[in-house]
Design a protein around this motif. Structure first.
Motif: not given
Length: 256
Positions: A36-44, A152-158, A233-240
């Motif tokens: 978690p400390e190495d993961a970049p902040l999620p973006q959309i 989980v199957w690799g599809v991004g947010h779009g 907040a939404y993107v971070q919640m879904r990323a978690k």
């Protein structure tokens, strides 16, 4: 029956899209999850920002103008005990979608847990009014939706989407909402059309309005720019949620 056939075609089309993403998923599944400390902040991506801001403003007026007084009246008429019973029954109603998503994520452990929860709560829990299964170790509620499955199957947010009334979402998770509604058995019964599924889902969401408004008002109070704060907040919640699902699957695969 023609409408049911069209819905079945939609489900199969989405499943084919999921299978097409499997190649990307196999590469991700073979990699250990990031710390978690190495993961970049999620973006959309937000190419529709002006349009999204319009609906964000619309939702704000709806929440504050109608949702807040409704919430006060609702919590006065229905105490928390009654609202919890409705929430449990609604969660029990959503079992088929969670069960299907557990299978699509290749998680038989989660599928069996969902089935066990449904049997216990539907019988001894009086149709799901009481979540008796949660009193057993490892039998608590799970988060399983088709947007998560696609991730989980690799599809991004779009790209980012703000839905009227429903709030923050994305192209991927918007498709997920449609699939999860279609996965409910009531959708395919001639005497219980798709509208009934939407009505039950609407009732479940209405029951959650008091808690949803509490979170929304806290975000507005603490954020300098509420639109960006809600998006982040939404993107971070879904990323978690997605990170936990992938990490869980990786641990299970490599522990065998």
């Amino acid at each position: 029956m023609k409408s049911s056939s069209r819905r079945l075609v939609l489900v199969l089309s989405l499943l084919l899209a999921l299978c097409a993403a499997a190649g990307c998923a196999s590469k991700k599944a073979a990699q250990a999850p990031l710390d978690p400390e190495d993961a970049p902040l999620p973006q959309i991506a937000d190419p529709l920002e002006p349009w999204n801001r319009f609906w964000f403003g619309f939702n704000d007026v709806f929440y504050m103008g109608l949702g807040k007084p409704f919430s006060r009246a609702y919590t006065t008429v229905l105490p928390k005990y009654a609202r919890d019973r409705i929430e449990n029954a609604y969660s029990n109603f959503l079992f088929p979608a969670r069960f299907v998503n557990a299978i699509l994520q290749l998680r038989p452990d989660k599928a069996s847990r969902e089935l066990g929860r449904f049997i216990v709560n539907s019988t001894f829990g009086l149709g799901g009014l009481y979540d008796l299964a949660a009193t057993k170790p490892g039998m608590g509620p799970q988060t399983l939706d088709f947007g998560q499955t696609l991730g989980v199957w690799g599809v991004g947010h779009g790209f980012y989407l703000v839905l009227p009334i429903l709030g923050p979402s994305s192209l991927r998770d918007g498709v997920g909402l449609a699939f999860d509604a279609t996965a409910q058995p009531t959708t395919f019964l001639p005497e219980a059309p798709y509208l009934l599924t939407l009505a039950i889902s609407g009732a479940g969401r209405i029951n959650r309005i008091p808690e949803t408004l509490d979170v929304y008002e806290e975000l507005k109070r603490s954020a300098v720019e509420p639109y960006s704060a809600a998006r982040d907040a939404y993107v971070q919640m879904r990323a978690k949620i997605l990170e936990d699902a992938i990490r869980d699957a990786w641990v299970r695969t490599h522990s065998q």
